[in-house]
Design an enzyme around this catalytic site. Structure first.
Site, PDB file in Angstrom:
ATOM      1  N   HIS A 179      19.486   1.331  -0.178  1.00 24.52           N
ATOM      2  CA  HIS A 179      18.053   1.601  -0.063  1.00 24.52           C
ATOM      3  C   HIS A 179      17.279   0.326   0.247  1.00 24.52           C
ATOM      4  CE1 HIS A 179      14.175   3.532  -0.800  1.00 24.52           C
ATOM      5  NE2 HIS A 179      13.845   2.435  -1.453  1.00 24.52           N
ATOM      6  N   GLU A 204       8.576  -0.983  12.206  1.00 31.95           N
ATOM      7  CA  GLU A 204       7.455  -1.918  12.062  1.00 31.95           C
ATOM      8  C   GLU A 204       7.932  -3.198  11.388  1.00 31.95           C
ATOM      9  OE1 GLU A 204       5.919  -2.857   9.088  1.00 31.95           O
ATOM     10  OE2 GLU A 204       6.913  -1.548   7.662  1.00 31.95           O
ATOM     11  N   CYS A 250       0.825  -1.210   0.000  1.00 33.01           N
ATOM     12  CA  CYS A 250       0.000   0.000   0.000  1.00 33.01           C
ATOM     13  C   CYS A 250       0.856   1.257   0.000  1.00 33.01           C
ATOM     14  CB  CYS A 250      -0.914   0.018   1.226  1.00 33.01           C
ATOM     15  SG  CYS A 250      -2.249  -1.176   1.132  1.00 33.01           S
TER      16      CYS A 250
END
Length: 427
Positions: free
Chosen positions: A100, A115, A52
């Site tokens: 990255h 998270e 998302c």
């Protein structure tokens, strides 16, 4: 011969509005998208991550500019026209791409730093790439190194231990009230960024179901789909309160949307089962009097801020440790990547020396009569040992860094000394 370039390009919650992210041309799922990517001219290996909050394509190629243009055209086929999409895209090559990817895997580039959900999403995307055989030698190594880097960060730091966002703090409070959240049902009132962050955390904690209510139903549907939930209209909120356990409200309303009397009636229908409200809207969505009802718990943004402030300094210290681990692992992988350039020369050198040595061995064996099989094996071992000793210093020269001679020059010297580009004369 130079190695292929590693390229990572994509969009995320920091660079691109949701309205653009949700239109990216990957509606056919991973299998379809990987098939299309694999067929693009110049792409050697490829991997796709779609969540998302981000869509990223990792690939190897010889012509980065041309291949990147092809990937962007594929991704943004239905999202933008002309060069509009360029302002949303970030693009990295080689060492920067590795860094990255490791930052993403370690959850240092997430909406909520620390998270845990992103690592599972990366691994799921890798399963698709592996099954499709679109990832190969280089990307397989890189992705496994990303997973192990994330594991090191989790093991050696407390990056995921403290709530440092309003939404995450809300989820932590819910855990204190209910304990295990796996059988809990959540209602998000409002479908903005705050609601999205809260849903990200709640799903990571394994809640049973997510319901999204929003003034614009389509926006609610879009957000709910990200978390395998369902959407309802704002007018249905009271009915939903009878079924849910946790309510997180973050609308842009200028007046209270739920008052004490509304909730009192709902609690009778719920037979006084606990109901937890978190109001992260400014101005507040929920009547403060709700907190006076039995078995109803209401926290507002000031309550949550107190939790966040206590944890921020601790998370910052852990993030520094995590970034150091990412830097260490990036250097290790970059070194491995650099050594790939010498691999073809090493293979050719070994092959040439082996052919010369074994050719001379065979000539010698053919000239000497009466040799037993044991004699021949001993002579073969001796020839092989001589070859290895002769190759030792040239191989070390290729593999070891030199301050005065760069890698390309070392390869050129070895290839010239052993005539690898025209070794017919050695035979």
């Amino acid at each position: 011969m130079p190695r292929d370039t590693i390229v990572l390009l994509g969009v995320n919650h920091k660079t691109t509005p949701l309205a653009i992210r949700e239109k990216l041309a990957i509606s056919g799922g991973y299998d379809h998208s990987l098939e299309v990517l694999s067929k693009l001219d110049g792409i050697k290996e490829c991997y796709l991550l779609s969540t998302c909050n981000r869509v990223e394509v990792l690939f190897t190629c010889r012509e980065p500019t041309e291949c990147s243009n092809g990937v962007l055209e594929m991704l943004f086929a239905d999202a933008a026209t002309g060069d509009d999409f360029e302002k949303y895209v970030y693009q990295y090559q080689d060492e920067a791409a590795v860094e990255h990817l490791f930052m993403v895997a370690a959850s240092l580039d997430s909406m909520i730093v620390g998270e845990a959900q992103i690592l599972g999403q990366l691994k799921e995307a890798y399963r698709y790439a592996s099954n499709h055989k679109s990832s190969g030698f280089v990307l397989n190594k890189l992705l496994h190194k990303a997973f192990s880097t994330a594991k090191r960060v989790r093991t050696e730091t407390g990056i995921g231990a403290s709530a440092v966002s309003i939404s995450y703090a809300a989820v932590e409070l819910a855990k204190k009230i209910f304990g295990d959240l796996h059988d809990k049902k959540v209602l998000l009132i409002g479908a903005g960024e705050m609601a999205e962050l809260a849903a990200e955390n709640l799903v990571g904690q394994g809640v049973a179901e997510v319901v999204v209510a929003n003034r614009t139903l389509q926006r609610a549907v879009t957000l709910a789909r990200c978390f395998n939930g369902y959407a309802v209209a704002l007018e249905e909120v009271l009915g939903q309160l009878e079924q849910v356990d946790i309510v997180i409200s973050s609308t842009g309303a200028t007046e209270v949307i739920l008052n004490k009397d509304d909730v009192r009636g709902v609690m009778r229908e719920r037979r006084n089962r606990p109901l937890f409200f978190i109001d992260i809207a400014v101005p507040r969505d929920l009547d403060a009097g709700i907190n006076e009802l039995d078995n109803v718990y209401l926290y507002d943004i000031d309550d949550l801020n107190n939790v966040v402030e206590m944890n921020k300094s601790e998370r910052d210290r852990e993030a520094v440790k995590a970034e150091r681990i990412v830097a260490e692992e990036k250097l290790k992988f970059t070194k491995w990547l650099e050594n790939l350039v010498t691999t073809p020369t090493i293979i050719e050198l070994r092959k040439m020396v082996d052919e010369v040595v074994m050719g001379e061995y065979q000539k010698t064996v053919n000239r000497i009569n009466g040799l037993t099989e044991s004699d021949k094996r001993s002579m073969e071992k001796m020839a092989s040992a001589i070859a290895k000793k002769l190759m030792h210093h040239p191989l070390q020269y290729l593999k070891t860094d030199h301050h005065c001679v760069n890698q390309t020059e070392r390869i050129t010297v070895v290839r010239a000394l052993f005539n690898l580009d025209n070794n017919e004369s050695m035979k």
